[in-house]
Every structure is written in structure tokens, then in C-alpha cells.
Design a protein around this motif. Structure first.
Motif, PDB file in Angstrom:
ATOM      1  N   ILE A  20       0.833  -1.207   0.000  1.00  0.00           N
ATOM      2  CA  ILE A  20       0.000   0.000   0.000  1.00  0.00           C
ATOM      3  C   ILE A  20       0.869   1.260   0.000  1.00  0.00           C
ATOM      4  O   ILE A  20       0.556   2.247  -0.660  1.00  0.00           O
ATOM      5  CB  ILE A  20      -0.943  -0.014   1.221  1.00  0.00           C
ATOM      6  CG1 ILE A  20      -1.894  -1.221   1.135  1.00  0.00           C
ATOM      7  CG2 ILE A  20      -1.749   1.276   1.310  1.00  0.00           C
ATOM      8  CD1 ILE A  20      -2.706  -1.453   2.391  1.00  0.00           C
ATOM      9  N   ASN A  21       1.964   1.203   0.758  1.00  0.00           N
ATOM     10  CA  ASN A  21       2.872   2.351   0.846  1.00  0.00           C
ATOM     11  C   ASN A  21       4.319   1.877   0.651  1.00  0.00           C
ATOM     12  O   ASN A  21       4.966   1.428   1.608  1.00  0.00           O
ATOM     13  CB  ASN A  21       2.728   3.040   2.209  1.00  0.00           C
ATOM     14  CG  ASN A  21       3.689   4.219   2.366  1.00  0.00           C
ATOM     15  OD1 ASN A  21       4.255   4.704   1.385  1.00  0.00           O
ATOM     16  ND2 ASN A  21       3.873   4.669   3.595  1.00  0.00           N
ATOM     17  N   PRO A  22       4.869   1.971  -0.560  1.00  0.00           N
ATOM     18  CA  PRO A  22       6.241   1.513  -0.843  1.00  0.00           C
ATOM     19  C   PRO A  22       7.304   2.237  -0.021  1.00  0.00           C
ATOM     20  O   PRO A  22       8.423   1.737   0.112  1.00  0.00           O
ATOM     21  CB  PRO A  22       6.417   1.816  -2.340  1.00  0.00           C
ATOM     22  CG  PRO A  22       5.020   1.874  -2.874  1.00  0.00           C
ATOM     23  CD  PRO A  22       4.190   2.443  -1.768  1.00  0.00           C
ATOM     24  N   ASP A  23       6.963   3.405   0.542  1.00  0.00           N
ATOM     25  CA  ASP A  23       7.926   4.167   1.340  1.00  0.00           C
ATOM     26  C   ASP A  23       7.826   3.841   2.838  1.00  0.00           C
ATOM     27  O   ASP A  23       8.329   4.593   3.681  1.00  0.00           O
ATOM     28  CB  ASP A  23       7.702   5.669   1.144  1.00  0.00           C
ATOM     29  CG  ASP A  23       7.989   6.102  -0.291  1.00  0.00           C
ATOM     30  OD1 ASP A  23       8.923   5.550  -0.901  1.00  0.00           O
ATOM     31  OD2 ASP A  23       7.263   6.986  -0.788  1.00  0.00           O
ATOM     32  N   LEU A  24       7.195   2.730   3.150  1.00  0.00           N
ATOM     33  CA  LEU A  24       7.024   2.320   4.541  1.00  0.00           C
ATOM     34  C   LEU A  24       8.379   2.180   5.245  1.00  0.00           C
ATOM     35  O   LEU A  24       9.323   1.636   4.686  1.00  0.00           O
ATOM     36  CB  LEU A  24       6.292   0.969   4.595  1.00  0.00           C
ATOM     37  CG  LEU A  24       6.053   0.367   5.979  1.00  0.00           C
ATOM     38  CD1 LEU A  24       4.911   1.097   6.677  1.00  0.00           C
ATOM     39  CD2 LEU A  24       5.742  -1.130   5.860  1.00  0.00           C
ATOM     40  N   HIS A  25       8.453   2.682   6.487  1.00  0.00           N
ATOM     41  CA  HIS A  25       9.648   2.516   7.314  1.00  0.00           C
ATOM     42  C   HIS A  25       9.397   1.354   8.278  1.00  0.00           C
ATOM     43  O   HIS A  25       8.422   1.382   9.037  1.00  0.00           O
ATOM     44  CB  HIS A  25       9.949   3.788   8.110  1.00  0.00           C
ATOM     45  CG  HIS A  25      10.369   4.934   7.259  1.00  0.00           C
ATOM     46  ND1 HIS A  25       9.735   6.157   7.270  1.00  0.00           N
ATOM     47  CD2 HIS A  25      11.354   5.040   6.344  1.00  0.00           C
ATOM     48  CE1 HIS A  25      10.307   6.978   6.419  1.00  0.00           C
ATOM     49  NE2 HIS A  25      11.293   6.324   5.838  1.00  0.00           N
ATOM     50  N   THR A  26      10.277   0.372   8.258  1.00  0.00           N
ATOM     51  CA  THR A  26      10.164  -0.772   9.156  1.00  0.00           C
ATOM     52  C   THR A  26      11.271  -0.683  10.202  1.00  0.00           C
ATOM     53  O   THR A  26      12.450  -0.612   9.854  1.00  0.00           O
ATOM     54  CB  THR A  26      10.283  -2.097   8.384  1.00  0.00           C
ATOM     55  OG1 THR A  26       9.239  -2.151   7.399  1.00  0.00           O
ATOM     56  CG2 THR A  26      10.140  -3.285   9.320  1.00  0.00           C
ATOM     57  N   ILE A  27      10.878  -0.679  11.478  1.00  0.00           N
ATOM     58  CA  ILE A  27      11.843  -0.507  12.568  1.00  0.00           C
ATOM     59  C   ILE A  27      11.735  -1.695  13.529  1.00  0.00           C
ATOM     60  O   ILE A  27      10.645  -2.023  14.005  1.00  0.00           O
ATOM     61  CB  ILE A  27      11.576   0.801  13.336  1.00  0.00           C
ATOM     62  CG1 ILE A  27      11.665   1.997  12.373  1.00  0.00           C
ATOM     63  CG2 ILE A  27      12.569   0.964  14.489  1.00  0.00           C
ATOM     64  CD1 ILE A  27      11.185   3.303  12.971  1.00  0.00           C
ATOM     65  N   PHE A  28      12.865  -2.346  13.782  1.00  0.00           N
ATOM     66  CA  PHE A  28      12.929  -3.458  14.728  1.00  0.00           C
ATOM     67  C   PHE A  28      13.639  -2.989  15.996  1.00  0.00           C
ATOM     68  O   PHE A  28      14.690  -2.355  15.925  1.00  0.00           O
ATOM     69  CB  PHE A  28      13.697  -4.645  14.143  1.00  0.00           C
ATOM     70  CG  PHE A  28      13.111  -5.193  12.868  1.00  0.00           C
ATOM     71  CD1 PHE A  28      11.783  -5.566  12.799  1.00  0.00           C
ATOM     72  CD2 PHE A  28      13.901  -5.336  11.733  1.00  0.00           C
ATOM     73  CE1 PHE A  28      11.242  -6.072  11.625  1.00  0.00           C
ATOM     74  CE2 PHE A  28      13.371  -5.842  10.555  1.00  0.00           C
ATOM     75  CZ  PHE A  28      12.039  -6.212  10.506  1.00  0.00           C
ATOM     76  N   MET A  29      13.090  -3.339  17.168  1.00  0.00           N
ATOM     77  CA  MET A  29      13.686  -2.904  18.432  1.00  0.00           C
ATOM     78  C   MET A  29      13.776  -4.059  19.428  1.00  0.00           C
ATOM     79  O   MET A  29      12.858  -4.885  19.515  1.00  0.00           O
ATOM     80  CB  MET A  29      12.856  -1.768  19.053  1.00  0.00           C
ATOM     81  CG  MET A  29      12.735  -0.540  18.170  1.00  0.00           C
ATOM     82  SD  MET A  29      11.683   0.743  18.895  1.00  0.00           S
ATOM     83  CE  MET A  29      12.677   1.227  20.305  1.00  0.00           C
ATOM     84  N   THR A  30      14.876  -4.129  20.156  1.00  0.00           N
ATOM     85  CA  THR A  30      15.050  -5.110  21.216  1.00  0.00           C
ATOM     86  C   THR A  30      16.322  -4.785  21.990  1.00  0.00           C
ATOM     87  O   THR A  30      17.197  -4.081  21.480  1.00  0.00           O
ATOM     88  CB  THR A  30      15.145  -6.550  20.678  1.00  0.00           C
ATOM     89  OG1 THR A  30      15.309  -7.455  21.784  1.00  0.00           O
ATOM     90  CG2 THR A  30      16.322  -6.710  19.731  1.00  0.00           C
ATOM     91  N   ALA A  31      16.416  -5.307  23.223  1.00  0.00           N
ATOM     92  CA  ALA A  31      17.632  -5.120  24.016  1.00  0.00           C
ATOM     93  C   ALA A  31      18.631  -6.235  23.772  1.00  0.00           C
ATOM     94  O   ALA A  31      19.815  -6.096  24.083  1.00  0.00           O
ATOM     95  CB  ALA A  31      17.285  -5.060  25.500  1.00  0.00           C
ATOM     96  N   THR A  32      18.176  -7.357  23.218  1.00  0.00           N
ATOM     97  CA  THR A  32      19.061  -8.509  22.998  1.00  0.00           C
ATOM     98  C   THR A  32      18.776  -9.138  21.645  1.00  0.00           C
ATOM     99  O   THR A  32      17.721  -9.736  21.441  1.00  0.00           O
ATOM    100  CB  THR A  32      18.858  -9.582  24.088  1.00  0.00           C
ATOM    101  OG1 THR A  32      17.462  -9.930  24.152  1.00  0.00           O
ATOM    102  CG2 THR A  32      19.280  -9.072  25.457  1.00  0.00           C
ATOM    103  N   LEU A  33      19.721  -9.005  20.734  1.00  0.00           N
ATOM    104  CA  LEU A  33      19.586  -9.651  19.430  1.00  0.00           C
ATOM    105  C   LEU A  33      20.979  -9.988  18.904  1.00  0.00           C
ATOM    106  O   LEU A  33      21.783  -9.096  18.659  1.00  0.00           O
ATOM    107  CB  LEU A  33      18.861  -8.753  18.431  1.00  0.00           C
ATOM    108  CG  LEU A  33      18.477  -9.430  17.110  1.00  0.00           C
ATOM    109  CD1 LEU A  33      17.389 -10.475  17.338  1.00  0.00           C
ATOM    110  CD2 LEU A  33      18.012  -8.401  16.083  1.00  0.00           C
TER     111      LEU A  33
END
Length: 285
Positions: free
Chosen positions: A64-77
Motif C-alpha cells: 500500500i505504501n512503498p515508502d514504509l519505514h520498518t523498525i525493529f527494536m530489542t535489548a538482545t539480538l
């Protein structure tokens, strides 16, 4: 803005879900932020399977929105899991290493201790005694709080862990684990937040989304599935730490109790939690 759990998004078999509504929205989402992404590898297969469906949501939002920002967050990866995450969401061509922000530092306001107990049979009784002694020695109780915050005690399993630990402790505490009834969970969480418990014995099912500043003693009894998991558990400790204000002392105590002897028993299919197989699977991929 919409804040929700993966289970709410997919709402399988319970009427209309979010995936049905998104295409009808007049204004598309510009960002998708997924917190606690280590859960994909810790719980995704065995406990919270809807996490593994989130790539479907991300793909729909990106169509739907090709300019989508995807953000992943965690303290342990682990860096290895970071690469798996990118592949899981099919973002190989959209993601570069320069977009990854890592701050791999051990919290200096926490004091970590590993305590070995000679025999497996004594692990829980002796650990519980030490935890009670340590809890009574924390001097900040009277100085900084009108009510004493509870002690957190983690265990990797329920029957031979959480329930046995609870039996070895005095009254005033509660148990919390994944299969606990939905009615009990919020009540116990509320008691924990309001300092109405002297302790809480739990599995890793307790903790995500819980932000309590004044827990100053967290313990883990038994061998954890992974180092990341036990660090997540210990991360519940001293969240209101005055170390960040330049105070020269540690005000969070983390105790890990392990047995010197490994107990061997005949293999039983139902005796090994699915979670363990999941950890092994992600470790050898």
C-alpha cells in the motif's frame, strides 16, 4: 497511531481482523515498529506463533505504501539473528548494515552473581534460602520506599521449577506462567506493580511490557535456555537506577543459581519443553 499485539492483528476465527481493515484505510501507515523482536526466535514457534505472521502484515503495508519505514527494536539480538530477521521479512534489498544501530553494552548498574549449588536436589531449597537472606539485607527498602517492592524469581519450567520454588517460599507471593488463566494474569501483574507481593515466581512469560523501576533483586534458578534470555530477565532489575544520574553504586542485584551436577534421566517425549527444541533449531541454522 495503533499499538497492539500480534494476536490482536490476526484475531484468527474471531470475526474481522486488522488485515481486512487496512486496505480500506484512506491514509496508509507510514511506519511499522516491532518491539521485542528477539521474541521471533524465543517464542515464535512454541508460544506466540502470531509473531511469525508479522512479515505478512509488513508486506501488506509495503504494498500500500512503498515508502514504509520498518523498525525493529530489542535489548538482545545476536548479529546472526539480525540477518535472519531481515530474511524473514524479505528486506534484503532494502536494508544495509549502516541502518543498524547497536549498543552492545552490559548494564553497569547491575551486580551479577553466579551461585553453584552442589546437588540438583538442593538447588531449589538452598536457592530460596539465599534469596530470602539477600532480600532482607537490601538497605534501600526502608530508605526509599514506603512499601517494599517484590523480588523477581525466574525458572525455565513450570512443574519442577515455578511451582516447586513457590512451595519453598513463605506466603505473600504469587506464580506467573504462560498457561495461567487469562483472568489471573492481569490481577497478579497489578499486585506486582503495586508492591502487594513479597515475591513473584515466574517463567519468561512474565516481563514483556512490564516496566517497574524499583525491583532491586532478580534471580534465576536453573539453567537458562540462552544467555540472551537470562539477560532479558535480569533486565527487569533496577530500571529506575540512580547510576544513570552519576551515583557511584550498583543498586540492582542479579543472582543466577545453577547445579554443579547435571541430572541425567531417561528420555521422555513430553518431559522436554518445545521451547528447548526451538532454541536448538535456531542455534544450528
Amino acid at each position: 497511531m495503533l499499538c497492539c499485539s500480534p494476536e490482536f492483528i490476526f484475531n484468527k476465527g474471531k470475526g474481522t481482523n486488522l488485515l481486512d481493515i487496512i486496505p480500506q484505510m484512506k491514509t496508509p501507515f507510514s511506519n511499522i515498529i516491532i518491539d521485542e523482536v528477539h521474541t521471533f526466535f524465543d517464542w515464535g514457534d512454541s508460544i506466540r506463533g502470531d509473531y511469525l505472521l508479522l512479515p505478512v502484515l509488513e508486506n501488506l503495508l509495503r504494498e500500500i505504501n512503498p515508502d514504509l519505514h520498518t523498525i525493529f527494536m530489542t535489548a538482545t539480538l545476536h548479529p546472526r539473528d539480525e540477518k535472519r530477521l531481515i530474511k524473514l521479512f524479505n528486506l534484503d534489498t532494502l536494508f544495509s548494515s549502516s541502518q543498524s544501530i547497536r549498543y552492545d553494552n552490559i548494564r553497569e548498574d547491575l551486580a551479577f552473581s553466579i551461585i553453584e549449588i552442589p546437588n540438583t536436589e538442593e538447588l531449589i531449597p538452598k536457592s530460596c534460602k539465599i534469596i530470602q537472606d539477600q532480600s532482607n539485607r537490601i538497605k534501600w527498602n526502608k530508605a526509599t520506599s514506603t512499601s517494599i517492592p517484590p523480588t523477581l524469581i525466574y525458572s525455565p519450567n513450570i512443574e519442577n521449577g515455578v511451582k516447586e520454588i513457590h512451595k519453598n517460599l513463605p506466603g505473600g507471593g504469587e506464580m506467573y506462567y504462560g498457561s495461567l488463566s487469562k483472568n489471573k494474569k492481569p490481577k497478579i501483574s497489578q499486585k506486582f506493580m503495586q508492591n502487594e507481593l513479597s515475591y513473584l515466581v515466574c517463567t519468561s512469560a512474565f516481563g514483556m511490557g512490564v516496566n517497574k523501576a524499583d525491583v532491586h533483586l532478580t534471580s534465576h534458578i536453573g539453567m537458562p535456555y540462552t544467555l540472551q534470555e537470562i539477560y532479558q530477565m535480569f533486565g527487569r532489575t533496577a530500571r529506575g537506577s540512580r547510576w544513570t544520574q552519576g551515583k557511584p553504586f550498583k543498586n540492582g542485584n542479579c543472582l543466577a543459581f545453577v547445579s554443579k551436577k547435571i541430572q541425567k534421566s531417561k528420555y521422555k517425549r513430553n518431559a522436554i519443553p518445545p521451547k528447548l527444541f526451538e532454541r536448538l533449531y535456531w542455534s544450528i541454522l
